[in-house]
Design an enzyme around this catalytic site. Structure first.
Site: not given
Length: 305
Positions: A51, A139, A168
């Site tokens: 992001t 992740y 995650k």
């Protein structure tokens, strides 16, 4: 008393955007965004991830963003810095730079493009974890990287790397929560990497979310997760329902384009992106704008704000 891993990773962690202005990082806007997150009650801040457009940040810029996050947060939220790469050597370097910049922990994505085997993933993470003493959140995001961390691989990494402390999970499957819990134990923290699946993940045993939507609606995301955590499931479901249109709109195009556009509409940051990312298509931008107007007028959120 020392907090458990589930307690440390509980709640909303915001995957921070990196605001740009005239090609450079807009630190004034970034500071304000971080303060807004903390005021809303987020538990964690995740700079220089997907992001945050980490792929287009220079090493110097990434270091500056992490340092700025740590400085502004001032211990009020945990800082988990992105430190992933499709090169193990580069990931090690990023991990060490993030520690030097003051990060509390690392978010390490699976190597992208290479598509390593599970044995390759084990070797990659063992090398990165062996080069730092910071806590590491795995992740798994197969939609971007082309490879998923198998639940058994997650368990092996937890056993062989003492600083692997959480994951995650962004594969889009709620069933993965149960698979990982079976393999790693109920005391291994799992975050939803998909905003729209936050509530189903929590219901399946996850402890939090690493959120894109919280860039735009931090108080509302915190309210939803907090309602679930205190056992107010009816309110949590109501907030989830009311947020669902925003969940969809902020992923109508590749992240972080819509998130940055939404922040620009709200007057909080520029929509500027770095190539190869491009500004939103006009029809999609109009749809996003309409959703934001309804969201801001929603009486369900008036008291939360």
């Amino acid at each position: 008393m020392t907090a458990s891993a589930n307690e440390r990773f509980s709640g909303v962690f915001t995957a921070l955007v990196t605001p740009f202005s005239s090609g450079g990082v807009d630190f004034e806007a970034f500071d304000a965004l971080v303060e807004r997150q903390i005021a809303a009650g987020v538990s964690g801040l995740v700079p220089v991830g997907t992001t945050g457009e980490a792929a287009t940040l220079s090493d110097e810029e990434a270091d500056q963003v992490i340092r700025r996050t740590v400085k502004v947060a001032a211990g009020r939220a945990i800082v988990i810095a992105g430190a992933g790469s499709n090169s193990t050597a580069v990931a090690i370097e990023k991990a060490q730079r993030a520690k030097a910049a003051g990060a509390d922990g690392l978010l390490v994505v699976t190597p992208y493009y290479n598509k390593p085997t599970q044995a390759g993933l084990v070797g990659h993470y063992q090398a990165v974890c062996g080069a730092t003493d910071l806590p590491v959140m795995l992740y798994s995001v197969p939609g971007r990287c082309g490879v998923e961390i198998a639940a058994s691989t997650c368990a092996r990494l937890r056993e062989t790397c003492p600083n692997v402390v959480a994951i995650k999970e962004a594969g889009g499957s709620v069933a993965r929560v149960t698979e990982i819990r079976r393999a790693c134990g109920a005391d291994f923290p799992i975050h939803s990497g998909d905003d729209g699946l936050t509530l189903p993940f929590l219901a399946s045993g996850a402890v939090g979310v690493t959120s894109v939507v919280s860039n735009v609606a931090p108080a509302e995301m915190v309210a939803m997760v907090s309602a679930w955590q205190r056992g107010d499931w009816t309110n949590a479901l109501s907030l989830h329902d009311e947020l669902s249109e925003l969940f969809d709109a902020l992923f109508i195009e590749a992240n972080p384009g819509p998130a940055k556009a939404a922040l620009a509409i709200a007057g909080l940051a520029s929509p500027e992106l770095r190539a190869p990312m491009a500004q939103m298509e006009p029809d999609n931008l109009a749809r996003l704008s309409g959703v934001l107007s309804r969201f801001r007028a929603n009486p369900v959120f008036q008291e939360i704000r």
